[in-house]
Enzyme design. Structure first.
Site, short mmCIF file in Angstrom:
data_model
loop_
_atom_site.label_atom_id
_atom_site.label_comp_id
_atom_site.label_asym_id
_atom_site.label_seq_id
_atom_site.Cartn_x
_atom_site.Cartn_y
_atom_site.Cartn_z
N GLY A 1 0.73 -0.99 -0.16
CA GLY A 1 0.03 0.07 0.12
C GLY A 1 0.94 1.30 -0.06
O GLY A 1 1.99 1.06 0.02
N GLY B 1 0.76 5.12 1.60
CA GLY B 1 0.04 6.25 2.37
C GLY B 1 0.68 7.43 2.16
O GLY B 1 1.49 7.95 1.23
N PHE C 1 3.01 8.98 3.69
CA PHE C 1 4.31 9.26 3.78
C PHE C 1 5.20 8.48 3.08
O PHE C 1 6.55 8.38 3.10
CB PHE C 1 4.72 9.04 5.27
N GLY C 2 4.87 7.47 2.34
CA GLY C 2 5.83 6.72 1.44
C GLY C 2 4.98 5.45 1.21
O GLY C 2 3.71 5.21 1.16
N VAL D 1 4.51 0.93 1.16
CA VAL D 1 5.03 -0.13 2.24
C VAL D 1 4.85 -1.43 1.24
O VAL D 1 4.10 -1.59 0.40
CB VAL D 1 3.78 -0.29 3.11
N LYS E 1 8.25 -0.10 5.16
CA LYS E 1 8.12 1.44 4.79
C LYS E 1 9.14 2.08 4.24
O LYS E 1 10.16 2.40 5.01
CB LYS E 1 7.38 1.80 6.00
N ASP F 1 -3.01 9.95 14.59
CA ASP F 1 -3.71 9.67 13.38
C ASP F 1 -4.31 8.25 13.75
O ASP F 1 -4.07 7.27 12.84
CB ASP F 1 -2.78 9.39 12.19
#
Ligand SMILES: *[C@@H]1O[C@H](CO)[C@@H](O)[C@H](O)[C@H]1NC(C)=O
Ligand SMILES: *[C@@H]1O[C@H](CO)[C@@H](O)[C@H](O)[C@H]1NC(C)=O
Ligand SMILES: *[C@@H]1O[C@H](CO)[C@@H](O)[C@H](O)[C@H]1NC(C)=O
Ligand SMILES: *[C@@H]1O[C@H](CO)[C@@H](O)[C@H](O)[C@H]1NC(C)=O
Ligand SMILES: *[C@@H]1O[C@H](CO)[C@@H](O)[C@H](O)[C@H]1NC(C)=O
Ligand SMILES: *[C@@H]1O[C@H](CO)[C@@H](O)[C@H](O)[C@H]1NC(C)=O
Ligand SMILES: *[C@@H]1O[C@H](CO)[C@@H](O)[C@H](O)[C@H]1NC(C)=O
Ligand SMILES: *[C@@H]1O[C@H](CO)[C@@H](O)[C@H](O)[C@H]1NC(C)=O
Length: 682
Positions: free
Chosen positions: A348, A350, A352-353, A355, A370, A466
């Site tokens: 996936g 997100g 921030f980067g 995975v 990640k 979060d």
């Protein structure tokens, strides 16, 4: 005839003696040539110098060293445990100074093959049998990590554990000096410490004493009254267990003596193997390089090229990197693990980067890696924050960080692989599998205890910032674990750091956040409330496609609740199969957590207690006339009561539940204000 009887009874006596030789006294001055007398399992080994090493400095290991023959611990006629006494000298060398992991224990167990888990379990018990009386485990732990889960007092303590890692008695490692009184002692200093454990079967007392010398202090550190008779089987095994977790230490034993029904022989430090002087790391490597340089007469030029290439590939290690606990992987290793970060391994991506799924080449374990993309806003500083905070956090409801890697501006974090991906995949849109209520409730409880650990379990307050369904990951047993601490900052307990950037996800964002810009434990609780409602209702907090009155989940639940039709909101996919009381409790709790007044939200500690059914608080609301009854009182008044009850932190007593009910009334006039609160974020 008498002869025959004599022969017969001789046979009987012979048969009654256990096959293995029975002992009541042991003495090891060093462990050279003990041969089969010690049963070593896990990574435990006896070094050439005669020192018993239970673990080395690699993560997540266990080592056991048990005396191979059983020891008779009990008078079989009377059922009383015998007195015993033992003393041993040990030392612990942590991988990183001051950061131990995880500790060691003297153990008395029903088998010489103890089945335990590493990390906080010290190799003694596993997560499912913890506290079970059928374990028959007595241990004295020398624990160098503070585990909130087990109520550890700090990261340098000695404790008496019976069948559980929750110590029955514990104290900071210290000894009594005749002249200067109680002196603290660091367990992980790398220096030898002697310990004495004495059980008096008449007065039913276990004493534990430690000292930095071979002289036994007059006063014990721990003196715990307990009758060990019910705990012990007639025959038990004695020895040591140690484990490492994310952080690791080498745990060593220099000598050990043990005796049943009598005083264990004293240890003479002069005759014990001497612990090696703490060596500076990498000296061995440096010597190795220089020797091979001579041996193979590698030319200066090729060496220079070698170092030039090496320097180009490996980033210089900065001082903060050495301070950090988790394992540092090489880039090559992670590249290999993810098959060169190919798209097929992508789990996936997100904010921030990306995975990736990976399989570590050496251990063949699956991990999630990640990779924080270079152009992401999350720079090096945030990365430092992330490793520093999560690297030292460990709790079974947090996704465990295994290690990390930095390559130029590429930042990589290696996490435990979560077989069932994230919770949102099971809740929204068209989930492949519907979680039943029991599974959902278990996930909620898990996440709550993980979040409580972040808020209160560590020396600093960690705000998640979060909390949402896509950050709740599910392991192979569908336990909920909080992940993605990319946004976490460490907040010293008590201090009020302000941050300028508002982060979070719409629908989970507490209404005060855009205004104050300050994330707090209260804003995490708000987001957790949204999560509770999502899990029960099976939909997102804001559903653009829903009918207008159902657009905002919390308002819809609140409206139905007031109308006495709260079960209407429950996820239809559950097909009515659920524990009604639990569902209603979760919905109410979700509403209470979603209060737009920060102080009116409960603390995670309280949330966990409701979920555990420890306090029938939500039940109490109904008994006291419930929310409907409370509505009569003006909401300002009720609110004041509520603020007061929180300020005095008297949440445990009954009257404050009534206050809470009253405060609930504040909702009744202002569901719209919740929407307004969100409106600001749009
Ligand atoms: C093993 O234990 C037995 C019985 O206590 C003892 O006689 C023997 O010397 C021990 N062997 C070693 C190598 O320590
Ligand atoms: C520790 O022991 C394990 C298992 O024997 C081994 O794989 C690992 O390389 C060792 N680590 C160190 C730092 O020696
Ligand atoms: C065991 O207990 C019985 C009964 O109390 C007693 O007679 C006997 O002496 C005890 N044996 C030992 C070895 O202590
Ligand atoms: C935990 O230990 C108990 C007793 O040794 C065992 O029966 C059980 O299978 C273990 N559970 C796990 C998950 O390893
Ligand atoms: C304790 O362990 C026994 C045997 O492993 C098991 O049958 C029992 O259910 C366990 N009890 C609890 C409370 O977990
Ligand atoms: C020791 O602690 C365990 C777990 O906390 C508890 O079940 C047990 O009753 C305690 N035993 C004693 C003797 O206090
Ligand atoms: C000993 O350690 C405890 C717990 O960390 C601490 O509260 C205490 O101040 C220390 N005492 C001394 C003399 O350093
Ligand atoms: C345990 O400690 C207490 C208190 O110092 C002492 O009175 C008692 O004799 C000790 N018992 C043993 C078995 O060492």
């Amino acid at each position: 005839m008498p002869n025959f009887l004599g022969f017969f009874s001789a046979v009987l006596i012979f048969l009654a003696i256990p096959v293995s030789p029975q002992v009541s006294e042991l003495m090891f001055s060093g462990f050279k040539d003990v041969g089969a007398n010690l049963t070593l399992t896990g990574v435990a080994e006896i070094q050439k110098n005669g020192i018993l090493r239970l673990t080395n400095e690699t993560s997540r290991l266990m080592g056991h060293a048990m005396y191979s023959s059983p020891v008779k611990f009990k008078n079989s006629t009377s059922g009383n445990a015998f007195s015993f006494s033992t003393t041993f000298a040990f030392f612990i060398v942590p991988e990183y100074p001051k950061l131990g992991g995880h500790g060691m224990a003297f153990a008395i167990a029903p088998s010489k093959y103890i089945k335990g888990l590493p990390s906080q379990y010290l190799g003694l018990v596993n997560a499912s049998d913890i506290g079970n009386f059928s374990n028959h485990i007595f241990a004295v732990e020398f624990d160098t990590v503070q585990d909130f889960e087990f109520g550890d007092i700090n990261d340098n303590h000695v404790g008496i554990d019976i069948n559980s890692m929750k110590s029955n008695a514990s104290d900071t490692a210290a000894y009594y000096d005749e002249d200067s009184g109680k002196q603290n002692l660091s367990l992980k200093s790398g220096k030898a410490i002697q310990a004495w454990i004495d059980y008096d079967s008449v007065r039913h007392i276990v004493n534990v004493t430690i000292s930095p010398t071979s002289k036994k202090p007059r006063n014990p550190l721990l003196s715990f009254p307990v009758d060990l008779s019910p705990l012990f089987n007639e025959f038990m095994y004695v020895g040591f267990s140690a484990s490492t977790g994310l952080l690791a230490s080498s745990h060593y034993i220099l000598g050990w003596s043990f005796k049943v029904n009598g005083q264990a022989q004293a240890l003479d430090w002069a005759s014990l193997p001497s612990p090696p002087c703490p060596k500076k790391k990498h000296t061995a490597l440096a010597i190795g390089i220089s020797v091979s340089a001579i041996a193979f007469t590698i030319s200066a030029v090729s060496l220079a090229v070698y170092f030039f290439v090496k320097a180009k590939n490996a980033d210089p290690i900065e001082s903060w990197e050495l301070e950090l606990g988790p394992h540092r992987y090489s880039y090559q290793e992670l590249k290999k693990a993810t098959k060169n970060f190919r798209d097929k391994e992508l789990l996936g991506s997100g904010g921030f980067g990306k995975v990736y799924r990976g399989t570590l080449p050496n251990s063949k374990t699956q991990v999630a890696i990640k990779r924080i993309s270079q152009d992401s806003k999350q720079g090096l500083r945030e990365f430092v924050a992330e490793i520093a905070s999560i690297g030292r956090l460990r709790h079974r409801n947090l996704v465990q960080l295994q290690g990390w890697c930095r390559r130029r501006s590429d930042l990589l974090l290696v996490y435990d692989f979560m077989a069932n991906a994230s919770l949102d995949k099971f809740l929204f849109d068209e989930p492949k599998m519907v979680l039943n209520w029991e599974q959902r409730f278990n996930i909620i409880k898990g996440v709550a205890s993980g979040l409580l650990y972040l808020h209160e379990g560590y020396e600093q307050v960690v705000i998640h910032r979060d909390v949402k369904a896509s950050n709740v990951l599910l392991d192979s047993e569908l336990n909920g674990r909080l992940g993605d601490f990319g946004l976490a900052r460490l907040h010293e307990h008590g201090s009020n750091l302000t941050t300028t950037r508002v982060v979070g996800t719409l629908g989970y964002l507490a209404p005060e956040l855009p205004r104050t810009g300050q994330a707090t434990t209260g804003s995490d609780v708000f987001a957790f409330g949204a999560l509770l409602l999502e899990v029960a209702c099976g939909r997102r907090p804001i559903e653009p496609n829903a009918r207008p009155e159902e657009l905002v989940l919390v308002d819809w639940v609140w409206d139905r609740y007031r109308e006495g039709r709260v079960l209407d909101v429950v996820d239809p996919r559950l097909e009515g199969e659920f524990d009604e009381n639990q569902v209603v409790m979760v919905l109410k709790l979700g509403l209470i957590c979603s209060n737009n007044v920060v102080v009116a939200r409960p603390k995670m500690r309280e949330v966990v207690r409701y979920l555990d059914g420890e306090v029938g608080a939500i039940e109490e609301l109904r008994i006291n006339g419930g929310l409907e009854g409370a509505k009569g009182s003006g909401h300002v008044e009720g609110f004041d009561d509520f603020v007061h009850s929180f300020a005095s932190s008297s949440f445990d007593n009954m009257s404050s539940y009534r206050d809470m009910a009253a405060s609930f009334a504040s909702f009744s006039t202002s569901p719209l204000s919740l929407l307004n609160g969100r409106g600001e974020t749009r």
